[in-house]
Design a protein around this motif. Sequence first.
Motif, PDB file in Angstrom:
ATOM      1  N   ARG A  52       3.508   5.734  -2.830  1.00  9.73           N
ATOM      2  CA  ARG A  52       4.725   6.651  -3.239  1.00  9.73           C
ATOM      3  C   ARG A  52       4.903   6.663  -4.741  1.00  9.73           C
ATOM      4  O   ARG A  52       5.365   7.569  -5.422  1.00  9.73           O
ATOM      5  N   TYR A  53       4.727   5.454  -5.374  1.00  7.45           N
ATOM      6  CA  TYR A  53       5.120   5.088  -6.752  1.00  7.45           C
ATOM      7  C   TYR A  53       4.038   6.104  -7.677  1.00  7.45           C
ATOM      8  O   TYR A  53       4.433   6.756  -8.539  1.00  7.45           O
ATOM      9  N   THR A  54       2.660   6.291  -7.341  1.00  8.94           N
ATOM     10  CA  THR A  54       1.783   6.745  -7.946  1.00  8.94           C
ATOM     11  C   THR A  54       1.343   8.328  -7.488  1.00  8.94           C
ATOM     12  O   THR A  54       0.724   9.048  -8.072  1.00  8.94           O
ATOM     13  N   HIS A  55       2.303   8.786  -6.619  1.00 12.97           N
ATOM     14  CA  HIS A  55       2.258  10.111  -5.912  1.00 12.97           C
ATOM     15  C   HIS A  55       0.805  10.229  -5.219  1.00 12.97           C
ATOM     16  O   HIS A  55       0.039  11.500  -5.485  1.00 12.97           O
ATOM     17  N   ALA A  56       0.130   9.136  -4.770  1.00 10.13           N
ATOM     18  CA  ALA A  56      -1.286   9.473  -4.291  1.00 10.13           C
ATOM     19  C   ALA A  56      -1.445  10.348  -3.253  1.00 10.13           C
ATOM     20  O   ALA A  56      -0.487  10.386  -2.283  1.00 10.13           O
ATOM     21  N   VAL A  57      -2.281  11.072  -3.223  1.00 11.12           N
ATOM     22  CA  VAL A  57      -2.952  12.161  -2.176  1.00 11.12           C
ATOM     23  C   VAL A  57      -4.055  11.591  -1.366  1.00 11.12           C
ATOM     24  O   VAL A  57      -5.034  11.343  -2.016  1.00 11.12           O
ATOM     25  N   LEU A  58      -3.792  11.399  -0.147  1.00  9.80           N
ATOM     26  CA  LEU A  58      -4.883  10.843   0.528  1.00  9.80           C
ATOM     27  C   LEU A  58      -5.301  12.098   1.732  1.00  9.80           C
ATOM     28  O   LEU A  58      -4.658  12.608   2.429  1.00  9.80           O
ATOM     29  N   LYS A  59      -6.762  12.385   1.581  1.00 11.23           N
ATOM     30  CA  LYS A  59      -7.084  13.657   2.172  1.00 11.23           C
ATOM     31  C   LYS A  59      -7.765  13.046   3.599  1.00 11.23           C
ATOM     32  O   LYS A  59      -8.550  12.232   3.648  1.00 11.23           O
ATOM     33  N   PHE A  69       0.898  -1.063   0.173  1.00  8.86           N
ATOM     34  CA  PHE A  69       0.007  -0.068  -0.009  1.00  8.86           C
ATOM     35  C   PHE A  69       0.823   1.158  -0.152  1.00  8.86           C
ATOM     36  O   PHE A  69       0.480   2.262  -0.759  1.00  8.86           O
ATOM     37  N   TYR A  70       1.909   1.030   0.782  1.00  7.58           N
ATOM     38  CA  TYR A  70       2.773   2.334   0.998  1.00  7.58           C
ATOM     39  C   TYR A  70       3.615   2.610  -0.347  1.00  7.58           C
ATOM     40  O   TYR A  70       3.804   3.857  -0.977  1.00  7.58           O
ATOM     41  N   ALA A  71       4.086   1.542  -0.977  1.00  7.57           N
ATOM     42  CA  ALA A  71       5.013   1.334  -2.139  1.00  7.57           C
ATOM     43  C   ALA A  71       4.020   2.141  -3.283  1.00  7.57           C
ATOM     44  O   ALA A  71       4.479   2.744  -4.195  1.00  7.57           O
ATOM     45  N   ILE A  72       2.802   1.666  -3.383  1.00  6.20           N
ATOM     46  CA  ILE A  72       1.994   2.035  -4.265  1.00  6.20           C
ATOM     47  C   ILE A  72       1.658   3.385  -4.425  1.00  6.20           C
ATOM     48  O   ILE A  72       1.678   4.213  -5.247  1.00  6.20           O
TER      49      ILE A  72
END
Length: 337
Positions: free
Chosen positions: A72-79, A67-70
């Motif tokens: 970081r790789y996709t630059h996901a923004v969690l609000k 979950f963390y790796a994905i």
Amino acid sequence: MKKILIFFVCICVLLFIGAFVVTKNLGPVTDTEHVYTYDFSVPSGMSIREVGHVLKEQHMIYSEHLFYAIARYTHAVLKSGNYTIRSDMSMREIFALLGTGAPEQIHLVIPEGLTLHKIANRLETVEVCSTDAFLSSAHSLALMKKYDITADSFEGYLFPDTYYVVRNMDADDVVDRMVSNFFTHVQQIPSLQKLSSEELKQKVILASIIEREYQRPEEAPLIASVFTNRLKQDIGLYSCATIEYILTEIQGKEHPDVITYEDLKIDNPYNTYKWRGLPPGPISNPGMVALKAAADPAQTNYYYFRLTGDGTHSFSKDFQTHITEGNKLYTKTAAGR
């Protein structure tokens, strides 16, 4: 040549297994038939690692490390916000949901005995709605007509409870929720169920005074009996709580530690030392203890009570006994403290 071929096949198998494992870990942990949910509140400042750890603990994802790796790789923004995660959601779907920024709920506690203005200030402090907006809604004739309330405001009808609200709510919605909650609880008190609007208002006024007078729940019906007996005999209620209301809500002063004899002379219709009967309106928003006491007071021949040093009250039948209990008029701690 044969060794190279074997090596190539092994690499392909490993890649296939790896791809299968990753794909499996990216997918949902259950199918739709066996789905379960988790209500996840993500506060502001919560890290991606922390989010992944919680989701793994709640069996919503297979791997918090993936979950963390994905992320970081996709630059996901969690609000920050409040989300309902389903176990049949893929990791991609979870990332999409956590990026929407669902409004973060506020855990709002409204204690018994707060006044309209104090509730309004509390709502503004947590950014639910402004003080002015809430006060305006609390005086809305349209809303009062909806609940058949014949009063100047909803003072007394804003039920003290724990509410889950969000920032920047419509003030009408906040008032409506509190008043609706009041009538839901009133239905749990048989003596109040069939009263007319005016009769209920009188009980609410009485309950609002009881709320500000009692400190121990078991004494509330006794305090109610004193006031009821005095009302029947057309004697002034002599409630220090009404004096506190004049001082703090009408005159805008700080909550007093002691009521003075000069305070008892204030010329105001809420002064129950100067005027007989109930005051014009409620002086606080009562909870169930006070409402039940007002609805079903104890049967006594008490006409007086006085706060003692340990927080209890002494009750008496005649004025002389009342006087001998002491001369100092103590006040109850301000509501919400």
